[in-house]
Every structure is written in structure tokens, then in C-alpha cells.
Design a protein around this motif. Structure first.
Motif, PDB file in Angstrom:
ATOM      1  N   ALA A  44       0.824  -1.337   0.077  1.00 46.07           N
ATOM      2  CA  ALA A  44       0.140   0.118   0.013  1.00 46.07           C
ATOM      3  C   ALA A  44       0.874   1.314   0.079  1.00 46.07           C
ATOM      4  O   ALA A  44       1.843   1.217   0.744  1.00 46.07           O
ATOM      5  CB  ALA A  44      -1.069   0.030   1.163  1.00 46.07           C
ATOM      6  N   ARG A  45       0.330   2.145  -0.839  1.00 46.84           N
ATOM      7  CA  ARG A  45       1.022   3.372  -0.840  1.00 46.84           C
ATOM      8  C   ARG A  45       0.070   4.574  -0.767  1.00 46.84           C
ATOM      9  O   ARG A  45      -0.751   4.480  -1.098  1.00 46.84           O
ATOM     10  CB  ARG A  45       2.145   3.407  -2.134  1.00 46.84           C
ATOM     11  N   LYS A  46       0.768   5.605  -0.807  1.00 46.11           N
ATOM     12  CA  LYS A  46       0.085   6.810  -0.644  1.00 46.11           C
ATOM     13  C   LYS A  46      -0.596   7.546  -2.054  1.00 46.11           C
ATOM     14  O   LYS A  46      -1.517   8.265  -1.856  1.00 46.11           O
ATOM     15  CB  LYS A  46       0.538   8.105   0.478  1.00 46.11           C
ATOM     16  N   SER A  47      -0.111   7.031  -2.913  1.00 44.93           N
ATOM     17  CA  SER A  47      -0.475   7.333  -4.059  1.00 44.93           C
ATOM     18  C   SER A  47      -0.103   6.478  -5.221  1.00 44.93           C
ATOM     19  O   SER A  47       0.730   5.572  -4.974  1.00 44.93           O
ATOM     20  CB  SER A  47       0.368   8.838  -4.553  1.00 44.93           C
ATOM     21  N   VAL A  48      -0.783   6.481  -6.236  1.00 43.66           N
ATOM     22  CA  VAL A  48      -0.628   5.435  -7.354  1.00 43.66           C
ATOM     23  C   VAL A  48       0.748   5.602  -7.961  1.00 43.66           C
ATOM     24  O   VAL A  48       1.287   4.606  -8.183  1.00 43.66           O
ATOM     25  CB  VAL A  48      -1.753   5.665  -8.548  1.00 43.66           C
ATOM     26  N   LYS A  49       1.366   6.793  -8.120  1.00 43.27           N
ATOM     27  CA  LYS A  49       2.516   7.102  -8.437  1.00 43.27           C
ATOM     28  C   LYS A  49       3.610   6.181  -7.600  1.00 43.27           C
ATOM     29  O   LYS A  49       4.402   5.776  -8.220  1.00 43.27           O
ATOM     30  CB  LYS A  49       2.851   8.566  -8.700  1.00 43.27           C
ATOM     31  N   ALA A  50       3.400   6.452  -6.553  1.00 43.20           N
ATOM     32  CA  ALA A  50       4.352   5.793  -5.279  1.00 43.20           C
ATOM     33  C   ALA A  50       4.308   4.011  -5.512  1.00 43.20           C
ATOM     34  O   ALA A  50       5.351   3.384  -4.941  1.00 43.20           O
ATOM     35  CB  ALA A  50       3.932   6.194  -3.962  1.00 43.20           C
ATOM     36  N   LEU A  51       2.984   3.546  -6.096  1.00 44.92           N
ATOM     37  CA  LEU A  51       3.236   2.073  -6.205  1.00 44.92           C
ATOM     38  C   LEU A  51       4.158   1.530  -7.108  1.00 44.92           C
ATOM     39  O   LEU A  51       4.991   0.425  -6.978  1.00 44.92           O
ATOM     40  CB  LEU A  51       1.762   1.801  -6.486  1.00 44.92           C
ATOM     41  N   GLY A  52       4.830   2.446  -7.954  1.00 45.16           N
ATOM     42  CA  GLY A  52       5.635   2.040  -8.918  1.00 45.16           C
ATOM     43  C   GLY A  52       7.087   1.521  -8.335  1.00 45.16           C
ATOM     44  O   GLY A  52       7.704   0.630  -8.923  1.00 45.16           O
TER      45      GLY A  52
END
Length: 119
Positions: free
Chosen positions: A59-67
Motif C-alpha cells: 500500500a502506498r499513499k499514491s498510485v505514482k508511489a506504487l511504481g
């Protein structure tokens, strides 16, 4: 446990619960959660038909951080844990695989099946 660590632990537990819910909606049965081994931990163990999936949840705070949420090092640790756990959860020759579930706020979980092919 520090406040920051406890908060991260709570985020992780909520993400795992959401991932388990998503998998159940798609026909998977959750066999176990947070399985620890000397080599690493598996967040979820799920089964559907003749397939057992060992699932890493991020889990991450943003979709971008999931990369950047998953990399070869993390997958290698999951694979090492799976090598210990596979006989217990797939004792009858079931197909085993490692999946990843990516979660970000206000998005449906993103399921990446069969992400590890050794290496």
C-alpha cells in the motif's frame, strides 16, 4: 513500538484486509495471513481451484508511489519464504505462484498475478 511504526503496521493490516476482500470477490479462498518464516513473510496465502497464490500486499499513499513498492529484493524474500511454505499449502502438487496486490487510496486494488519466475 514507535508511533510511526505502529501507524505503518495499521496501514499494512488494512491493506491486507482490502486485498483479501478483493481476492475473495474474485473466487479465491484465503488460507492464511501474515505467515512468517526464517527467510521472510508472506502477507496472504490464497487458493482458487488447483492454484495456490502467495500474495505480497503493498500500500502506498499514491498510485505514482506504487511504481517503487515492489522490487526484485522484496520478491526474492517472498520466494524464499514460499520455498519453505509450499509443502504445507500445496501438498498435492497444486500450481503455486507469487502474486502482488497494489493498493492506493480511492482506487480499486491492482492484482498482478504470477510476478516471480525465479532468478
Amino acid at each position: 513500538m514507535s508511533h510511526k511504526r505502529k501507524a505503518a503496521e495499521n496501514v499494512g493490516r488494512r491493506a491486507e484486509a482490502k486485498a483479501a476482500w478483493w481476492l475473495r470477490l474474485h473466487g479465491w479462498r484465503i488460507m492464511d495471513q501474515r505467515v512468517k518464516t526464517p527467510r521472510g513473510e508472506v502477507d496472504l496465502v490464497a487458493r482458487r481451484g488447483g492454484t495456490v497464490a502467495f500474495v505480497e500486499v503493498k500500500a502506498r499513499k499514491s498510485v505514482k508511489a506504487l511504481g517503487d513498492a515492489i522490487d526484485e529484493y522484496r520478491l526474492r524474500r517472498v520466494a524464499a519464504a514460499v520455498s519453505i511454505l509450499a509443502p504445507k499449502y500445496a501438498p498435492n502438487g497444486e500450481d503455486i505462484r507469487i502474486d502482488v496486490m497494489l493498493l492506493a487510496p480511492w482506487r480499486l486494488p491492482h492484482h498482478l498475478p504470477n510476478v516471480w519466475h525465479g532468478g
